[in-house]
Design an enzyme around this catalytic site. Sequence first.
Site, PDB file in Angstrom:
ATOM      1  N   ASP A  66       7.260  -8.490  -7.325  1.00  0.00           N
ATOM      2  CA  ASP A  66       7.941  -7.937  -6.146  1.00  0.00           C
ATOM      3  C   ASP A  66       8.806  -6.732  -6.481  1.00  0.00           C
ATOM      4  OD1 ASP A  66       6.781 -10.003  -4.649  1.00  0.00           O
ATOM      5  OD2 ASP A  66       8.431 -11.352  -5.139  1.00  0.00           O
ATOM      6  N   LYS A  99       5.349  -2.688  -6.298  1.00  0.00           N
ATOM      7  CA  LYS A  99       4.080  -2.133  -6.822  1.00  0.00           C
ATOM      8  C   LYS A  99       3.229  -1.546  -5.692  1.00  0.00           C
ATOM      9  CE  LYS A  99       3.210  -6.187  -8.527  1.00  0.00           C
ATOM     10  NZ  LYS A  99       4.507  -6.875  -8.382  1.00  0.00           N
ATOM     11  N   GLY A 159       1.874 -10.330  -2.834  1.00  0.00           N
ATOM     12  CA  GLY A 159       2.212  -9.802  -1.519  1.00  0.00           C
ATOM     13  C   GLY A 159       2.741  -8.403  -1.723  1.00  0.00           C
ATOM     14  N   GLN A 176       1.679  -9.501  -9.572  1.00  0.00           N
ATOM     15  CA  GLN A 176       2.653 -10.229 -10.390  1.00  0.00           C
ATOM     16  C   GLN A 176       3.301  -9.283 -11.423  1.00  0.00           C
ATOM     17  OE1 GLN A 176      -0.687 -12.093 -10.106  1.00  0.00           O
ATOM     18  NE2 GLN A 176       0.237 -12.470  -8.133  1.00  0.00           N
TER      19      GLN A 176
HETATM   20  P1  GDP Z   1       5.258  -5.826  -4.787  1.00  0.00           P
HETATM   21  O1  GDP Z   1       4.773  -7.239  -4.740  1.00  0.00           O
HETATM   22  O2  GDP Z   1       5.625  -5.405  -6.175  1.00  0.00           O
HETATM   23  O3  GDP Z   1       4.315  -4.850  -4.144  1.00  0.00           O
HETATM   24  O4  GDP Z   1       6.613  -5.795  -3.947  1.00  0.00           O
HETATM   25  P2  GDP Z   1       6.850  -6.481  -2.509  1.00  0.00           P
HETATM   26  O5  GDP Z   1       6.155  -5.679  -1.472  1.00  0.00           O
HETATM   27  O6  GDP Z   1       6.589  -7.936  -2.554  1.00  0.00           O
HETATM   28  O7  GDP Z   1       8.425  -6.356  -2.389  1.00  0.00           O
HETATM   29  C1  GDP Z   1       9.062  -5.123  -2.443  1.00  0.00           C
HETATM   30  C2  GDP Z   1       9.865  -4.926  -1.126  1.00  0.00           C
HETATM   31  O8  GDP Z   1      10.760  -3.855  -1.301  1.00  0.00           O
HETATM   32  C3  GDP Z   1       8.995  -4.546   0.048  1.00  0.00           C
HETATM   33  O9  GDP Z   1       9.555  -5.088   1.215  1.00  0.00           O
HETATM   34  C4  GDP Z   1       9.058  -3.023   0.065  1.00  0.00           C
HETATM   35  O10 GDP Z   1       8.876  -2.468   1.372  1.00  0.00           O
HETATM   36  C5  GDP Z   1      10.471  -2.801  -0.385  1.00  0.00           C
HETATM   37  N1  GDP Z   1      10.697  -1.564  -1.151  1.00  0.00           N
HETATM   38  C6  GDP Z   1       9.883  -0.932  -2.030  1.00  0.00           C
HETATM   39  N2  GDP Z   1      10.512   0.114  -2.595  1.00  0.00           N
HETATM   40  C7  GDP Z   1      11.760   0.132  -2.068  1.00  0.00           C
HETATM   41  C8  GDP Z   1      12.915   0.962  -2.269  1.00  0.00           C
HETATM   42  O11 GDP Z   1      12.921   1.887  -3.077  1.00  0.00           O
HETATM   43  N3  GDP Z   1      14.028   0.640  -1.548  1.00  0.00           N
HETATM   44  C9  GDP Z   1      14.074  -0.393  -0.655  1.00  0.00           C
HETATM   45  N4  GDP Z   1      15.198  -0.631   0.006  1.00  0.00           N
HETATM   46  N5  GDP Z   1      13.008  -1.178  -0.441  1.00  0.00           N
HETATM   47  C10 GDP Z   1      11.877  -0.925  -1.138  1.00  0.00           C
HETATM   48  P1  IMO Z   2       3.447  -9.876  -6.443  1.00  0.00           P
HETATM   49  O1  IMO Z   2       2.136  -9.272  -6.802  1.00  0.00           O
HETATM   50  C1  IMO Z   2       6.508 -12.852  -7.256  1.00  0.00           C
HETATM   51  C2  IMO Z   2       5.135 -16.667  -8.916  1.00  0.00           C
HETATM   52  C3  IMO Z   2       5.310 -17.895  -8.053  1.00  0.00           C
HETATM   53  C4  IMO Z   2       5.512 -18.956  -9.127  1.00  0.00           C
HETATM   54  C5  IMO Z   2       4.557 -18.499 -10.229  1.00  0.00           C
HETATM   55  C6  IMO Z   2       3.203 -19.206 -10.225  1.00  0.00           C
HETATM   56  O2  IMO Z   2       3.784  -9.814  -4.993  1.00  0.00           O
HETATM   57  O3  IMO Z   2       4.543  -9.329  -7.310  1.00  0.00           O
HETATM   58  P2  IMO Z   2       1.063 -18.991  -8.676  1.00  0.00           P
HETATM   59  O4  IMO Z   2       0.887 -19.221  -7.200  1.00  0.00           O
HETATM   60  O5  IMO Z   2       0.705 -17.624  -9.125  1.00  0.00           O
HETATM   61  O6  IMO Z   2       0.401 -20.058  -9.500  1.00  0.00           O
HETATM   62  O7  IMO Z   2       2.649 -19.189  -8.927  1.00  0.00           O
HETATM   63  O8  IMO Z   2       4.363 -17.116 -10.021  1.00  0.00           O
HETATM   64  N1  IMO Z   2       4.387 -15.542  -8.289  1.00  0.00           N
HETATM   65  C7  IMO Z   2       4.960 -14.433  -7.838  1.00  0.00           C
HETATM   66  N2  IMO Z   2       6.268 -14.082  -7.756  1.00  0.00           N
HETATM   67  N3  IMO Z   2       5.546 -11.994  -6.878  1.00  0.00           N
HETATM   68  C8  IMO Z   2       4.254 -12.316  -6.971  1.00  0.00           C
HETATM   69  O9  IMO Z   2       3.255 -11.443  -6.751  1.00  0.00           O
HETATM   70  C9  IMO Z   2       3.904 -13.608  -7.436  1.00  0.00           C
HETATM   71  N4  IMO Z   2       2.739 -14.257  -7.620  1.00  0.00           N
HETATM   72  C10 IMO Z   2       3.045 -15.438  -8.164  1.00  0.00           C
HETATM   73  O10 IMO Z   2       6.429 -17.773  -7.206  1.00  0.00           O
HETATM   74  O11 IMO Z   2       6.816 -18.882  -9.629  1.00  0.00           O
HETATM   75 MG    MG Z   3       5.235  -9.024  -3.766  1.00  0.00          MG
END
Ligand code: GDP
Ligand code: IMO
Ligand code: MG
Length: 445
Positions: free
Chosen positions: A13, A16, A40, A240
Amino acid sequence: MPGTVIVGTQWGDEGKGKITDLLARDASAIVRFQGGNNAGHTIVRDGEEFKFHLIPSGILHEDKYCVIGNGVVVDPRVLLEEIDGLKRAGISVSNLRVSSNAHLIMPYHILLDTAGEIKLGKLSIGTTRRGIGPAYADKALRLGVRVQDMLDEKILRKKIMTALEDKQHVLRELSVRRRKLHKEAEIDEEIPIDDRLDLHSITEEYLSYGHRLEPLITDTALLCWNELDAGNKVIFEGAQAALLDLDHGTYPFVTSSNPIAGAACTGAGVGPTDIQEVVGIVKAYTTRVGAGPFPTELFDDVGKHMSAKGHEFGTTTGRPRRCGWLDLVALKYAVRLNGTSSLAMTKLDVLAGLDTLKVAVRYRSREGAVLNEFPYHQSILHNATPEYVDLPGFGDEITHCRSEEDLPPTARDYVTFISDFVGVPIQLIGVGPGREQVVWIDART
Ligand code: GDP
Ligand code: IMO
Ligand code: MG
């Protein structure tokens, strides 16, 4: 032309999705190489939010191939839902391709994942319960069902039958155990064991998925090769992150694939010499969803600030993310494991308003030893205490900043300190969720 890998350097998260969408501008293909719909990835374009679990984050660029590589585990029901959602939003998926060799998440994998978590009780990993671990386990056991199998009824039925053989028994046992635990009021969850374990209905369901996905199924390793060979840029999008890596992460509190850059080769079917650049994504602080060690975790108002201002709730499961200071011991480890060429730092804007910014620069073991490297022994990590350097914070909001000069000097100092500490340049900074909310950093930094 370069193969560029984009990877998470923390516990996921990091943003990416946003950075992939940004760096995809001059690429011809964006390829997912591991994980599944446990991911996600969020992109905000013109105020509209898109969340992707399986579809690569390049999909908003309609002229580029978006590829689900062989290393991904695919839940075809989820994939089709995402495709339908995009079509409803008027976004073309005509350049989406799915590897014929990718493994499928089957209904019994989801049941086993859920059952396994309930069985572990307080020791559970906190998986996303999307069936990821059991699907990769079946792949390693050579009991997996692959995307190409959905195109042949006879093979599909036989493979599902074989895979189901040993599972009926395990699930029945878990169901009995669940009832027992439930009676003792230890758990209040249901294991949804139902007719989803019926051979006939699963076969029919997956044949219909195969029918719909057939036009997208192809040899995606060849597609990657052709693009690279033509001199085009290919982006390999990690899901991840390093600390969730099955081999190098905080095992067993990890996912069941390898989210580090090296895995792009096996998960997409390209060679190491096809990769020229590795971009690590780092959030300006740290978050973690699910259980496991997290040395810099905060339980105070600063943690609450990060959670509230950063909207730190899981994209996939909606769970609150644990929050803490940036951990440079862990980041240095992730930078090394990935062979990182540069970093992109996201969510710096979330730290605005904090008087002091702390970064962990070493750990201290329970016995008092100084640990400059991320400990390989889990018991040491679980008992490690971080030691911090304090850096001055910045009061002003930075969401409007678009160049280095726009940033407050203390914000720039924070970025420089991190870059110097881990020894790689930070090439861009995220100052908000929007596609345009970035500051590119001069190469001299
Ligand atoms: P990912 O799994 O690595 O793609 O990250 P996620 O989408 O799960 O979580 C990142 C969250 O931070 C999302 O809601 C993005 O819209 C938000 N986001 C990404 N870059 C920035 C930033 O520079 N500032 C803020 N405030 N939010 C950001
Ligand atoms: P993105 O791509 C954050 C975590 C789960 C759990 C562990 C194992 O959005 O960064 P799993 O379902 O993979 O067997 O769960 O990994 N986990 C993540 N945490 N971002 C993710 O993906 C994750 N995908 C799995 O919360 O701790
Ligand atoms: Mg994510």
